[in-house]
Design a protein around this motif. Structure first.
Motif, mmCIF file in Angstrom:
data_model
loop_
_atom_site.group_PDB
_atom_site.id
_atom_site.type_symbol
_atom_site.label_atom_id
_atom_site.label_comp_id
_atom_site.label_asym_id
_atom_site.label_seq_id
_atom_site.Cartn_x
_atom_site.Cartn_y
_atom_site.Cartn_z
ATOM 1 N N VAL A 158 0.848 -1.198 0.000
ATOM 2 C CA VAL A 158 0.000 0.000 0.000
ATOM 3 C C VAL A 158 0.881 1.244 0.000
ATOM 4 O O VAL A 158 0.647 2.181 -0.760
ATOM 5 C CB VAL A 158 -0.979 0.010 1.196
ATOM 6 C CG1 VAL A 158 -1.612 1.381 1.373
ATOM 7 C CG2 VAL A 158 -2.058 -1.053 1.004
ATOM 8 N N GLU A 159 1.907 1.251 0.856
ATOM 9 C CA GLU A 159 2.808 2.406 0.904
ATOM 10 C C GLU A 159 3.476 2.634 -0.455
ATOM 11 O O GLU A 159 3.551 3.762 -0.945
ATOM 12 C CB GLU A 159 3.884 2.216 1.975
ATOM 13 C CG GLU A 159 4.831 3.400 2.029
ATOM 14 C CD GLU A 159 6.195 3.079 2.596
ATOM 15 O OE1 GLU A 159 6.847 4.034 3.019
ATOM 16 O OE2 GLU A 159 6.608 1.900 2.575
ATOM 17 N N HIS A 160 3.958 1.569 -1.075
ATOM 18 C CA HIS A 160 4.622 1.679 -2.378
ATOM 19 C C HIS A 160 3.674 2.263 -3.429
ATOM 20 O O HIS A 160 4.031 3.199 -4.161
ATOM 21 C CB HIS A 160 5.139 0.309 -2.818
ATOM 22 C CG HIS A 160 5.693 0.301 -4.199
ATOM 23 N ND1 HIS A 160 6.939 0.788 -4.510
ATOM 24 C CD2 HIS A 160 5.142 -0.100 -5.363
ATOM 25 C CE1 HIS A 160 7.146 0.677 -5.805
ATOM 26 N NE2 HIS A 160 6.072 0.139 -6.349
ATOM 27 N N GLU A 161 2.469 1.719 -3.500
ATOM 28 C CA GLU A 161 1.514 2.178 -4.512
ATOM 29 C C GLU A 161 1.035 3.600 -4.217
ATOM 30 O O GLU A 161 0.849 4.395 -5.140
ATOM 31 C CB GLU A 161 0.328 1.215 -4.603
ATOM 32 C CG GLU A 161 0.701 -0.166 -5.113
ATOM 33 C CD GLU A 161 1.364 -0.156 -6.486
ATOM 34 O OE1 GLU A 161 1.049 0.732 -7.318
ATOM 35 O OE2 GLU A 161 2.198 -1.042 -6.736
ATOM 36 N N LEU A 162 0.861 3.929 -2.947
ATOM 37 C CA LEU A 162 0.458 5.282 -2.581
ATOM 38 C C LEU A 162 1.550 6.285 -2.940
ATOM 39 O O LEU A 162 1.267 7.369 -3.464
ATOM 40 C CB LEU A 162 0.131 5.341 -1.087
ATOM 41 C CG LEU A 162 -0.414 6.659 -0.561
ATOM 42 C CD1 LEU A 162 -1.690 7.061 -1.290
ATOM 43 C CD2 LEU A 162 -0.684 6.558 0.934
ATOM 44 N N THR A 163 2.801 5.913 -2.705
ATOM 45 C CA THR A 163 3.930 6.778 -3.070
ATOM 46 C C THR A 163 3.956 7.010 -4.577
ATOM 47 O O THR A 163 4.147 8.140 -5.031
ATOM 48 C CB THR A 163 5.253 6.167 -2.578
ATOM 49 O OG1 THR A 163 5.194 6.037 -1.159
ATOM 50 C CG2 THR A 163 6.435 7.033 -2.957
ATOM 51 N N LEU B 33 1.408 6.811 -6.627
ATOM 52 C CA LEU B 33 0.241 7.630 -6.959
ATOM 53 C C LEU B 33 0.494 9.095 -6.621
ATOM 54 O O LEU B 33 0.178 9.984 -7.418
ATOM 55 C CB LEU B 33 -0.996 7.111 -6.207
ATOM 56 C CG LEU B 33 -2.287 7.888 -6.428
ATOM 57 C CD1 LEU B 33 -2.753 7.771 -7.872
ATOM 58 C CD2 LEU B 33 -3.362 7.374 -5.475
ATOM 59 N N LEU B 34 1.061 9.352 -5.460
ATOM 60 C CA LEU B 34 1.336 10.736 -5.058
ATOM 61 C C LEU B 34 2.369 11.388 -5.969
ATOM 62 O O LEU B 34 2.238 12.557 -6.335
ATOM 63 C CB LEU B 34 1.792 10.785 -3.597
ATOM 64 C CG LEU B 34 0.721 10.420 -2.571
ATOM 65 C CD1 LEU B 34 1.324 10.309 -1.185
ATOM 66 C CD2 LEU B 34 -0.413 11.412 -2.594
ATOM 67 N N ARG B 35 3.397 10.643 -6.349
ATOM 68 C CA ARG B 35 4.411 11.174 -7.269
ATOM 69 C C ARG B 35 3.770 11.539 -8.610
ATOM 70 O O ARG B 35 3.975 12.614 -9.145
ATOM 71 C CB ARG B 35 5.541 10.150 -7.451
ATOM 72 C CG ARG B 35 6.699 10.676 -8.291
ATOM 73 C CD ARG B 35 7.827 9.656 -8.432
ATOM 74 N NE ARG B 35 7.357 8.404 -8.990
ATOM 75 C CZ ARG B 35 7.346 7.236 -8.350
ATOM 76 N NH1 ARG B 35 7.756 7.144 -7.105
ATOM 77 N NH2 ARG B 35 6.914 6.152 -8.956
ATOM 78 N N ARG B 36 2.946 10.647 -9.120
ATOM 79 C CA ARG B 36 2.242 10.904 -10.381
ATOM 80 C C ARG B 36 1.271 12.070 -10.214
ATOM 81 O O ARG B 36 1.140 12.925 -11.079
ATOM 82 C CB ARG B 36 1.503 9.649 -10.817
ATOM 83 C CG ARG B 36 0.843 9.788 -12.176
ATOM 84 C CD ARG B 36 0.321 8.462 -12.704
ATOM 85 N NE ARG B 36 1.428 7.577 -13.012
ATOM 86 C CZ ARG B 36 1.651 6.396 -12.419
ATOM 87 N NH1 ARG B 36 0.845 5.954 -11.479
ATOM 88 N NH2 ARG B 36 2.661 5.659 -12.772
ATOM 89 N N GLY B 37 0.600 12.120 -9.061
ATOM 90 C CA GLY B 37 -0.342 13.203 -8.792
ATOM 91 C C GLY B 37 0.330 14.558 -8.762
ATOM 92 O O GLY B 37 -0.215 15.542 -9.262
ATOM 93 N N ARG B 38 1.523 14.640 -8.176
ATOM 94 C CA ARG B 38 2.260 15.915 -8.159
ATOM 95 C C ARG B 38 2.598 16.365 -9.574
ATOM 96 O O ARG B 38 2.448 17.537 -9.906
ATOM 97 C CB ARG B 38 3.523 15.798 -7.307
ATOM 98 C CG ARG B 38 3.261 15.916 -5.819
ATOM 99 C CD ARG B 38 4.541 16.048 -5.025
ATOM 100 N NE ARG B 38 5.422 14.898 -5.139
ATOM 101 C CZ ARG B 38 5.341 13.803 -4.396
ATOM 102 N NH1 ARG B 38 4.418 13.710 -3.465
ATOM 103 N NH2 ARG B 38 6.182 12.812 -4.564
ATOM 104 N N ALA B 39 3.024 15.435 -10.405
ATOM 105 C CA ALA B 39 3.357 15.789 -11.793
ATOM 106 C C ALA B 39 2.114 16.271 -12.530
ATOM 107 O O ALA B 39 2.154 17.271 -13.260
ATOM 108 C CB ALA B 39 3.972 14.580 -12.511
ATOM 109 N N ILE B 40 1.003 15.587 -12.324
ATOM 110 C CA ILE B 40 -0.248 15.988 -12.973
ATOM 111 C C ILE B 40 -0.701 17.345 -12.443
ATOM 112 O O ILE B 40 -1.209 18.179 -13.191
ATOM 113 C CB ILE B 40 -1.332 14.908 -12.781
ATOM 114 C CG1 ILE B 40 -0.992 13.668 -13.598
ATOM 115 C CG2 ILE B 40 -2.710 15.432 -13.170
ATOM 116 C CD1 ILE B 40 -1.859 12.460 -13.299
ATOM 117 N N SER B 41 -0.517 17.576 -11.143
ATOM 118 C CA SER B 41 -0.918 18.857 -10.554
ATOM 119 C C SER B 41 -0.176 20.020 -11.205
ATOM 120 O O SER B 41 -0.759 21.076 -11.435
ATOM 121 C CB SER B 41 -0.668 18.866 -9.039
ATOM 122 O OG SER B 41 -1.587 18.026 -8.403
#
Length: 146
Positions: free
Chosen positions: A12-17, A19-27
């Protein structure tokens, strides 16, 4: 104790990390679509304002879990870009209601449509029930997180 729990938590931690990394780029991308001078973190704030229609600063700060001072500075920046406005609160003249300007709403909706197309492409091969379950589990996780 369930022996799988520690490994599943690491997963979960790996996938959340990821997702957050991808989310920052998209943001970064989507913020620049809304306005070239928009801070990437402001997209989430605009999303709350779009969903709320009109909301008091104190109520929005409570929902977002941020201080009124921090939020007020962010709102001032968005006002300066012409994306957000403050109107007197009819129930309390000392307070203000925040909402998107017409320009803010137009720009936000266009950028959001782009983001939703990306999400649709990512999930188009998933069965509808899986997408609904994914949304339900994400909401549950976010509610539990704080």
């Amino acid at each position: 104790m369930d022996e799988q729990l520690p490994e599943s938590l690491r997963e979960v931690e790996h996938e959340l990390t990821a997702l957050l990394r991808r989310g920052r780029a998209i943001s970064w991308e989507i913020a620049s679509e809304v306005h070239p001078n928009l801070e990437p973190n402001a997209y989430g704030l605009l999303l709350w304002l779009r969903r709320s229609g009109s909301i008091r600063l104190t109520d929005l700060a409570a929902r977002l879990g941020v201080g009124k001072g921090t939020l007020s500075r962010q709102i001032q920046s968005l006002e300066g870009l012409g994306l957000v406005r403050r109107d007197p609160d009819p129930s309390d003249r000392r307070a203000a209601q925040l909402s998107l300007t017409e320009e803010g709403q137009r720009r936000f909706d266009a950028a959001r449509a782009s983001r939703l197309r990306q999400i649709r492409r990512a999930l188009e091969s998933w069965p509808r029930q899986d997408v609904e379950e994914f949304a339900r589990l994400m909401r549950r996780f976010n509610d539990a997180w704080g």
